[in-house]
Design an enzyme around this catalytic site. Structure first.
Site, PDB file in Angstrom:
ATOM      1  N   GLU A 116       9.531   1.293   0.959  1.00  0.00           N
ATOM      2  CA  GLU A 116       9.533  -0.867   1.116  1.00  0.00           C
ATOM      3  C   GLU A 116      10.892  -1.382  -0.054  1.00  0.00           C
ATOM      4  OE1 GLU A 116       5.951  -1.895  -1.311  1.00  0.00           O
ATOM      5  OE2 GLU A 116       4.542  -1.145   0.993  1.00  0.00           O
TER       6      GLU A 116
ATOM      7  N   GLU B 147       1.530   3.445   5.707  1.00  0.00           N
ATOM      8  CA  GLU B 147       0.133   2.306   4.664  1.00  0.00           C
ATOM      9  C   GLU B 147      -0.148   1.232   5.215  1.00  0.00           C
ATOM     10  OE1 GLU B 147       2.251   2.002   0.312  1.00  0.00           O
ATOM     11  OE2 GLU B 147       3.241   2.934   0.676  1.00  0.00           O
TER      12      GLU B 147
HETATM   13  O1  AHR Z   1      -0.730   2.133  -1.845  1.00  0.00           O
HETATM   14  C1  AHR Z   1       0.306   1.632  -2.674  1.00  0.00           C
HETATM   15  C2  AHR Z   1       1.855   0.799  -2.788  1.00  0.00           C
HETATM   16  O2  AHR Z   1       1.560  -0.193  -1.668  1.00  0.00           O
HETATM   17  C3  AHR Z   1       2.193   1.860  -2.347  1.00  0.00           C
HETATM   18  O3  AHR Z   1       2.828   2.558  -3.310  1.00  0.00           O
HETATM   19  C4  AHR Z   1       3.547   0.516  -2.151  1.00  0.00           C
HETATM   20  O4  AHR Z   1       4.254   1.882  -0.943  1.00  0.00           O
HETATM   21  C5  AHR Z   1       3.040  -0.768  -1.749  1.00  0.00           C
HETATM   22  O5  AHR Z   1       2.827  -1.795  -1.902  1.00  0.00           O
END
Ligand code: AHR
Length: 508
Positions: free
Chosen positions: A176, A307
């Site tokens: 991110e 994710e």
């Molecule tokens: O999964 C939780 C968080 O969500 C992670 O650390 C981040 O990459 C995302 O914003």
């Protein structure tokens, strides 16, 4: 009587391989995912090997966990790997400022993670720090993990008790980067990804598949910038480029980020909104795939959805920074819908990692902080029911007739989601009935191969809110489904309201 909906599946026309890595996982130093979830320490009363919970390992082996992403998430860009090696008692501490502002003692580090991967039989996906780490630091970490001679880092690894190098097939270049990983512009990050990627070297026969931190949701211009950064050097179609894949993050929430909705207390309309948000993944993947296609028509660059999953408000009384949430039948249907989408894009999506494996967000496993009791969630059971899709070939599903829909937030939500795959002598069909109130009858028009037999499994419960707890660990579990019978065209399948059904076929 209305005619049942027909789904045509050509069993003799296998498509792209559904990589088992679409069923990947993610474990961050966040809340009780690592500590208390995977790792309890050697002195714990919970059965463990080297501090790693044996029941968690066994449960994840049963769903054939293919890979594990670690140490973050946002934590990855704060993590300095040298703090997590050597004798535990002398490892430096740090503040986990992203997640609960707690002190991290680094007792779970590189060796513990690689031991965990070995116990799980899973490939390691290490997320490297670009946000606050140096190029040298990242380069040395790869050397430490994967080099097999007397190089300085290989020698340091041996000094810490590990003779043989490990295999590390997947490497993340930041996380991110548009947000917690450094708040960078796409152009700035693209340059860094090329720079860091250059120094993530292949040592010996360990070949690293480098994954550059990709877009948030529908930020197609981020993807375009990263694709351009490969293509102007002619690398987009060259698997030896600086990075071989881009990631994508998208979470299913019910409200907005200030109030994401409750995990177990929700109404019917909340459920349908959730299903619509889950289905939105299809549009997002299509958008990114289109951009990638325009630079990489041969699909050499992979899309890694590292994710995804539901993100609800935390459970009452738990640390807001720990992201602990319950997991209901609704979560299971979010998962099944995602897998249908991933299967449909198996020619571009090379990996996906649900967030997160234990005790955080849409977890497979919840552990009780006091008793240590372990509970498998409804989402876990979807992973289990889908094992037959791992490395199978995707089959197209074509509908004869219109899939029933329901108006949700001004759009029509399809109430049925199906995907299918085949191996040499088997096929697996996954069917999600998203209609919370009505059963559906589907005819599977199976063409091209003869059937030698079939068996079906169903995951459902009396209510959408049903979930498993230490007291009722089997409130939502898959059972054999007797609602499948022979039909002149193939099979007729009864789908109970809000249910997930898999039909496995033996082929002649
Ligand atoms: O999964 C939780 C968080 O969500 C992670 O650390 C981040 O990459 C995302 O914003």
């Amino acid at each position: 009587m209305t005619e049942p909906l027909v789904a045509v599946i050509d069993l003799d026309l296998p498509g792209a391989t559904i990589s088992r890595h679409l069923y990947g996982h993610f474990a961050e130093h966040l809340g009780r995912c690592i500590y208390g979830g995977f790792f309890v320490g050697e002195d714990s009363a919970v059965a463990n090997e080297g501090g790693i919970r044996l029941d968690v390992v066994e449960a994840l082996r049963a769903i054939r966990i293919p890979n594990l992403r670690w140490p973050g998430g946002c934590f990855a860009d704060d993590y300095h790997w040298r703090d997590g090696i050597g004798p535990r008692e002398s490892r430096p501490r740090m503040v986990n400022s992203h997640w609960g502002d707690v002190v991290e003692d680094n007792s779970f580090g590189t060796h513990e993670f690689m031991q965990l991967c070995e116990m799980l039989g899973a490939d390691a996906y290490v997320s490297g720090n670009i946000g606050s780490g140096t190029v040298r630091e990242m380069s040395e970490w790869v050397e430490y993990l994967t080099r097999d001679d007397d190089s300085p880092m290989a020698a340091l690894r041996r000094q810490n008790g590990r003779e043989q190098p490990w295999r590390v097939p997947f490497w993340g270049l930041g996380n991110e980067a548009w947000g917690c990983g450094g708040n960078m512009s796409a152009e700035h990050f693209a340059n860094l990804a090329r720079q860091y990627g250059t120094y993530v070297r292949n040592h010996g026969d360990n070949t690293v598949y480098r994954i550059a931190a990709g877009a948030n949701i529908d930020d197609y211009s981020w993807t375009e910038t990263l694709m351009k950064a490969l293509s102007h050097l002619g690398c987009a179609q060259d698997p030896r480029g600086f990075y071989q894949a881009l990631s994508l993050h998208y979470y299913t929430i019910n409200g907005d980020w200030a109030d994401k909705g409750d995990a177990t207390r929700f109404g019917l309309e909340d459920y349908y909104v959730t299903m619509k948000r889950a289905q939105h993944m299809r549009e997002i993947v299509r958008g990114h795939a289109n951009v990638m296609d325009s630079y990489d028509p041969l699909h050499n660059v992979g899309l890694v959805v590292d994710e995804w999953g539901t993100w609800w408000n935390v459970e009452e009384g738990t640390n807001p920074g720990f992201l602990y949430q319950q997991n209901t039948l609704r979560d299971a249907l979010v998962a099944s819908v995602h897998f249908d989408i991933f299967h449909d894009y198996a020619d571009r999506i090379v990996m996906a990692n649900i967030a997160q494996t234990v005790n955080v967000l849409q977890a497979m496993i919840l552990t009780d902080p006091d008793t240590g009791a372990l509970v498998l969630t409804p989402t876990y059971h979807v992973f289990r029911m889908n094992v037959g899709h791992h490395d199978a070939s995707a089959l197209q599903v074509r509908f004869k007739g219109a899939v029933p829909t329901r108006a949700v937030e001004g759009e029509e939500l399809p109430l049925l989601s199906i995907s299918a795959s085949t191996t040499e002598d088997t096929a697996l069909v996954s069917l999600s009935n998203l209609d919370a109130e009505h059963a559906q009858l589907i005819v599977l028009d199976l063409r091209g191969r003869a059937l030698a037999g079939f068996a079906a499994t169903v995951l459902t419960a009396g209510t959408l809110q049903a979930h498993n707890t230490p007291d009722r660990p089997e409130a939502v579990v898959p059972v054999a489904h007797d609602g499948v019978r022979a039909h002149p065209d193939g099979l007729a399948v009864d789908l109970p309201p809000h249910s997930y059904v898999t039909v496995s076929l033996r082929l002649v």
